[in-house]
Design a protein around this motif. Structure first.
Motif, mmCIF file in Angstrom:
data_model
loop_
_atom_site.group_PDB
_atom_site.id
_atom_site.type_symbol
_atom_site.label_atom_id
_atom_site.label_comp_id
_atom_site.label_asym_id
_atom_site.label_seq_id
_atom_site.Cartn_x
_atom_site.Cartn_y
_atom_site.Cartn_z
ATOM 1 N N GLU A 27 -11.986 -25.794 -26.122
ATOM 2 C CA GLU A 27 -12.969 -24.805 -26.542
ATOM 3 C C GLU A 27 -12.331 -23.581 -27.210
ATOM 4 O OE1 GLU A 27 -15.379 -23.826 -23.227
ATOM 5 O OE2 GLU A 27 -16.217 -25.863 -22.993
ATOM 6 N N ARG A 28 -11.172 -23.184 -26.774
ATOM 7 C CA ARG A 28 -10.540 -21.966 -27.309
ATOM 8 C C ARG A 28 -9.386 -22.264 -28.258
ATOM 9 N NH1 ARG A 28 -10.374 -18.098 -21.873
ATOM 10 N NH2 ARG A 28 -12.626 -18.245 -21.407
ATOM 11 N N ASN A 29 -9.166 -23.541 -28.531
ATOM 12 C CA ASN A 29 -8.148 -23.955 -29.502
ATOM 13 C C ASN A 29 -6.755 -23.449 -29.126
ATOM 14 O OD1 ASN A 29 -10.035 -25.307 -31.117
ATOM 15 N ND2 ASN A 29 -10.553 -23.394 -32.187
ATOM 16 N N VAL A 30 -6.486 -23.418 -27.832
ATOM 17 C CA VAL A 30 -5.155 -23.049 -27.344
ATOM 18 C C VAL A 30 -4.278 -24.288 -27.394
ATOM 19 C CG1 VAL A 30 -3.838 -22.086 -25.415
ATOM 20 C CG2 VAL A 30 -6.157 -21.252 -25.894
ATOM 21 N N SER A 31 -3.045 -24.120 -27.763
ATOM 22 C CA SER A 31 -2.141 -25.264 -27.813
ATOM 23 C C SER A 31 -1.849 -25.779 -26.414
ATOM 24 C CB SER A 31 -0.831 -24.882 -28.515
ATOM 25 O OG SER A 31 -0.138 -23.897 -27.759
ATOM 26 N N ILE A 32 -1.441 -27.022 -26.365
ATOM 27 C CA ILE A 32 -1.151 -27.634 -25.068
ATOM 28 C C ILE A 32 0.026 -26.954 -24.400
ATOM 29 C CG2 ILE A 32 -0.402 -29.783 -23.978
ATOM 30 C CD1 ILE A 32 -1.989 -31.316 -26.000
ATOM 31 N N ASN A 33 1.038 -26.543 -25.184
ATOM 32 C CA ASN A 33 2.204 -25.879 -24.583
ATOM 33 C C ASN A 33 1.819 -24.546 -23.946
ATOM 34 O OD1 ASN A 33 3.832 -27.961 -25.421
ATOM 35 N ND2 ASN A 33 4.386 -26.981 -27.360
ATOM 36 N N LEU A 34 1.034 -23.718 -24.656
ATOM 37 C CA LEU A 34 0.640 -22.418 -24.089
ATOM 38 C C LEU A 34 -0.247 -22.576 -22.870
ATOM 39 C CD1 LEU A 34 -0.032 -20.355 -27.344
ATOM 40 C CD2 LEU A 34 1.963 -20.278 -25.840
ATOM 41 N N ALA A 35 -1.197 -23.526 -22.895
ATOM 42 C CA ALA A 35 -2.079 -23.744 -21.738
ATOM 43 C C ALA A 35 -1.288 -24.236 -20.538
ATOM 44 C CB ALA A 35 -3.178 -24.739 -22.105
ATOM 45 N N ALA A 36 -0.324 -25.121 -20.770
ATOM 46 C CA ALA A 36 0.482 -25.618 -19.657
ATOM 47 C C ALA A 36 1.369 -24.521 -19.081
ATOM 48 C CB ALA A 36 1.331 -26.803 -20.130
ATOM 49 N N MET A 37 1.954 -23.674 -19.921
ATOM 50 C CA MET A 37 2.789 -22.580 -19.423
ATOM 51 C C MET A 37 1.953 -21.542 -18.681
ATOM 52 S SD MET A 37 5.344 -22.042 -22.688
ATOM 53 C CE MET A 37 5.968 -20.516 -21.973
ATOM 54 N N ALA A 38 0.740 -21.250 -19.143
ATOM 55 C CA ALA A 38 -0.081 -20.225 -18.501
ATOM 56 C C ALA A 38 -0.534 -20.641 -17.108
ATOM 57 C CB ALA A 38 -1.293 -19.917 -19.389
ATOM 58 N N LEU A 39 -0.799 -21.896 -16.914
ATOM 59 C CA LEU A 39 -1.307 -22.368 -15.620
ATOM 60 C C LEU A 39 -0.243 -23.060 -14.780
ATOM 61 C CD1 LEU A 39 -4.772 -23.738 -16.792
ATOM 62 C CD2 LEU A 39 -4.308 -21.618 -15.531
ATOM 63 N N GLY A 40 0.983 -23.125 -15.274
ATOM 64 C CA GLY A 40 2.058 -23.713 -14.490
ATOM 65 C C GLY A 40 1.940 -25.215 -14.353
#
Length: 435
Positions: A27-40
């Motif tokens: 929905e927010r077009n966040v990359s997979i790398n950034l989403a994975a780093m933000a949520l651990g």
């Protein structure tokens, strides 16, 4: 695949975090790398989760495991529907059933019966060919067979009678023979009797000369101590000889409406089904005990004795009287959902329609006929009476609508009568007059 797998460890990624990361990516077009780093979350784990969700969305249907879990979550069950004829669905409407309960209440108020004085009677056929029971077999075999007695079995009719106290009278047998033989009752329940005819069916003569005297003898009824006998509206039960014998012996005959036995006949709801199961097992045991031998008619009494004892229990009998609303009397035992199949036809009761037409004809005969265009004389000079419309208050106007009001069920067209046959209905046969 194990359908009900229980997780035994806490290893792995939290499913809530995976779903939240997937929402961030979609929905927010966040990359997979950034989403994975933000949520651990490991990047590869989130990639596999996203790929699996895309594959699941592309599938057009659901699997067997999904359906089983959906059924268990919602408390659903797969059931085999019972075949119900159109005549039964049409006849089982509220006016017809309410008429039966009103007549039953009338009899209760007049005679003050105790539970031991309220009887119900019905017949059922038992054949010497059973349905083999299920057994475990190899998947490689295409067909498995079970030995039965004959291609077409011999029919025997049992007329059973029970009362609201939970007691059962000895059965009345009708064997498919020309001449009667006392050996037919070998091993039958104690006190049983019977007769024989070519078809093994209940007839007018057998009911009035065989069963009804047997019932009077067993119940010890009299005009001073009457009993109530509820039975179906079959033509063999309705005869002048039977009604005269019942009235002179203190038996009140009450018939149930036609095509309503699946609701109002307690034998069809609680007893006969269980008796047929036990009788089927008795036939299987006979075929295993005597291999290569067919079931003779002289063993019917012995084979039905076990099923009669196991089916005619106090719990089954009293439950049948209770679930049909006969005793204790409950005219509202059936809900609106039970009457829904009859809404498609929604035909009025024949008696009410005939009575209304008779009243309308009598009323119209007393009122002079006036032409549509002919002006009616005024009752007062120079005054014209107009209808007065009283407005309803806001509280009297109902604004509630149901789906049935907005989109009602389709109605069947009225049937055209092909003959002048009189329509049967529930009746107290021993009342005078009863037309």
């Amino acid at each position: 695949m194990v359908r009900n797998r229980c997780r035994k460890t806490t290893k792995g990624v939290d499913p809530d975090k995976l779903r939240q990361a997937a929402i961030e990516v979609k929905e927010r077009n966040v990359s997979i790398n950034l989403a994975a780093m933000a949520l651990g979350i490991p990047r590869t784990t989130l990639q596999r989760y996203m790929k699996a969700s895309i594959v699941l969305r592309r599938k057009t249907g659901k699997g067997k495991d999904w359906f089983e879990n959906f059924r268990k979550r919602n408390g659903l069950a797969i059931r085999q529907p019972e075949a119900t004829s159109l005549a039964r669905q049409v006849a089982s409407n509220r006016p017809v059933v309410s008429e039966f309960y009103s007549r039953l209440a009338d009899v209760y108020s007049r005679c003050k019966f105790t539970p031991r004085d309220i009887y119900n009677m019905d017949e059922s056929g038992f054949t010497t060919v059973q349905n083999p029971e299920k057994f475990v077999s190899s998947k490689e075999k295409k067909q498995v067979g079970g030995t039965v007695s004959q291609e077409r079995g011999k029919l025997t009719t049992m007329a059973c009678t029970v009362n609201a106290q939970g007691n059962a009278l000895p059965p009345f047998y009708i064997f498919k023979k020309v001449r009667w033989n006392d050996a037919f009752l070998n091993g039958a329940p104690h006190g049983s009797t019977g007769t024989a005819n070519k078809l093994a069916w209940m007839t007018v003569d057998i009911f009035s000369q065989g069963y009804l005297p047997f019932f009077i003898q067993q119940t010890k009824c009299s005009p001073e101590h009457p009993v109530l006998l509820i039975l179906d509206n079959h033509c063999s039960h309705v005869s002048i000889e039977a009604v005269q014998l019942a009235k002179s012996s203190g038996v009140i005959l009450l018939t149930i409406p036609p095509h309503t036995s699946h609701r109002l006949q307690l034998f069809d709801t609680t007893i006969f089904g269980l008796m047929k199961i036990y009788f089927n097992r008795s036939l299987d045991d006979f075929m295993r005990t005597y291999p290569g031998q067919s079931v003779p008619i002289y063993d019917i009494g012995r084979l039905t004795e076990r099923s009669f004892a196991q089916g005619m229990t106090v719990a089954n009998i009293t439950s049948g009287f209770r679930c049909t609303g006969i005793y204790p009397l409950d005219a509202n035992i059936f809900s609106d959902a039970d009457y829904q199949p009859s809404d498609v036809t929604d035909r009025p009761v024949a008696e009410a329609s005939e009575q209304n037409s008779l009243n309308d004809s009598q009323h119209s005969s007393m009122i002079p006929h006036l032409a549509k265009d002919e002006p009616q004389p005024s009752t007062s000079s120079g005054e014209v009476s107009l209808p007065v419309c009283t407005p309803q208050s806001a509280s009297e106007v109902s604004m509630t609508y149901t789906p049935a009001d907005l989109h009602p069920l389709p109605k069947a067209a009225p049937r055209t009568s092909k003959g002048k046959r009189r329509r049967a209905k529930t009746a107290i046969l021993t009342d005078t007059p009863e037309k």
